[in-house]
Design an enzyme around this catalytic site. Sequence first.
Site, PDB file in Angstrom:
ATOM      1  N   ARG A  64       0.810  -1.228   0.000  1.00 26.50           N
ATOM      2  CA  ARG A  64       0.000   0.000   0.000  1.00 26.50           C
ATOM      3  C   ARG A  64       0.838   1.270   0.000  1.00 26.50           C
ATOM      4  NH1 ARG A  64      -4.231  -0.679   4.743  1.00 26.50           N
ATOM      5  NH2 ARG A  64      -2.701  -2.173   5.540  1.00 26.50           N
TER       6      ARG A  64
ATOM      7  N   LYS B 121       8.940  -1.176   2.859  1.00 27.10           N
ATOM      8  CA  LYS B 121       8.201  -0.249   3.725  1.00 27.10           C
ATOM      9  C   LYS B 121       9.035   0.232   4.902  1.00 27.10           C
ATOM     10  CE  LYS B 121       4.805  -1.821   6.343  1.00 27.10           C
ATOM     11  NZ  LYS B 121       3.454  -2.223   6.813  1.00 27.10           N
TER      12      LYS B 121
ATOM     13  N   GLY C 134       2.719 -14.780   7.292  1.00 24.22           N
ATOM     14  CA  GLY C 134       2.060 -14.244   8.468  1.00 24.22           C
ATOM     15  C   GLY C 134       2.992 -14.001   9.636  1.00 24.22           C
TER      16      GLY C 134
ATOM     17  N   GLY D  95      -7.483  -4.928  15.435  1.00 19.77           N
ATOM     18  CA  GLY D  95      -8.429  -5.891  15.967  1.00 19.77           C
ATOM     19  C   GLY D  95      -8.970  -5.463  17.320  1.00 19.77           C
TER      20      GLY D  95
END
Length: 452
Positions: free
Chosen positions: A15, A22, A77, A142
């Site tokens: 993104r 990043k 992950g 979350g």
Amino acid sequence: MRTRAVILAAGHGTRMRSSLPKVMHPLMGQPLVWYSINAAQLATGTKPTIVIGYGADQVRLFAQESANFVVQEQQLGTGHAVQQVESFLRGKTDFVLVTTADMPLLTSETLHNIIQTHTTHASPNTPITMLTLVSEDSHGFGRIIRNENGDVVSIVEEAVATPEQLAIQEYNASVYCFSADWLWDALPRIPMSPKGEYYLTDLVSIAVEDHLTVRALIIDDPTETIGINTRVHLAEATDVLRKRINTHWMLSGVTIMDPQTTYIEPRVDIGQDTVILPNSYLQGNTAIRQACTLGPNTIIIESNIGDRCEIIASVIEHAVVEDDVEIGPFAHLRKGAHLAQGVHIGNFGEIKNSYLGPGTKIGHFSYIGDATIGSDVNIGAGTITCNYDGKRKYPTEIGEGAFIGSDTMLVAPVKLGEGARTGAGSVVTKDVPPKTLAVGAPARAIRKIENK
């Protein structure tokens, strides 16, 4: 009790829409990962271990002296990422602090607090202490689900949360302190997600299923948990960090007239009673001593500035400026410039790789390059050291007390002795002896200068 930090930095950061990893995007002059390394090292007292993946060579090259590295070949992950460090850390630590490289505003104090909270109450029944935040803006985090006793029982990601769960305003900050032995045993139990990845957040549910307690520490300042996923987030973090740094210096005795337009990078050091005027940017490993006035519209990069200096609307880069120097407006000190005490550089003066002795003055519109200039020299308007012949750079030397007339061209290599003078418009191609006047194009020595 030993604690080692793990920093997750393997992701691509799609993104950000960039070929740069990043975690290597700059925030106030330093890559994002620099902040995470510093905070983790201060909190634990040891080098952190960074899990790298996309752009691994760039991250390793930048941080090779300040961190250890483990490669996550496939980005499967966060749970899978932490699994990669087990062989490196197992048996070397009692506790594992896990944080991320895209959360640069986390302070070492916050990381120390979560370590202290976990280790002070270390128990086989409490294998996890996690950092949470309370905020009206979820930032996509979350939700923390607690039972009737207030214990954390699960983390629900925003994408799958029910309307009731979306109303919860306590969020997971993705920073954890684990009991190491429990962590290594629990990691293989993380189930694969529908996306084919393994998430560290599932360790909370695993602990609860085993009738263990998950402790949560609510952070005092939610802005520390801003995560960088887009350039919008990067700008948001820049604003927070600018305010944090400026507040520190104002509380330390520095006046910042307009904090909104003043940018001070984290490695800069500033002395008391210095005043910084609007639209100024202090960069890199810059040191400003006491009682200076900087700006407006001033940029200082990797430079040392002495006491009581005044720098107005100018650019200073890789330079040394001693005490009581006046610069600007619209001056430019380039790499290797060294101004001794009491030097004056007026408007549109440019200095490169040169030493100017104490009390020397350059009023305006001059270029001095590859020169050594003695004390109390006057450089007239429009003076240029012609130091480059298209192939090589050549030096100019000017002795103490010399007077260089306006519009003088000093064609290097050339030396002017102590007390020498040039007439306006002179083109000096040969050395001028001490206390001698040279005029013309090319300049000729016409007479000795008598002492007054």
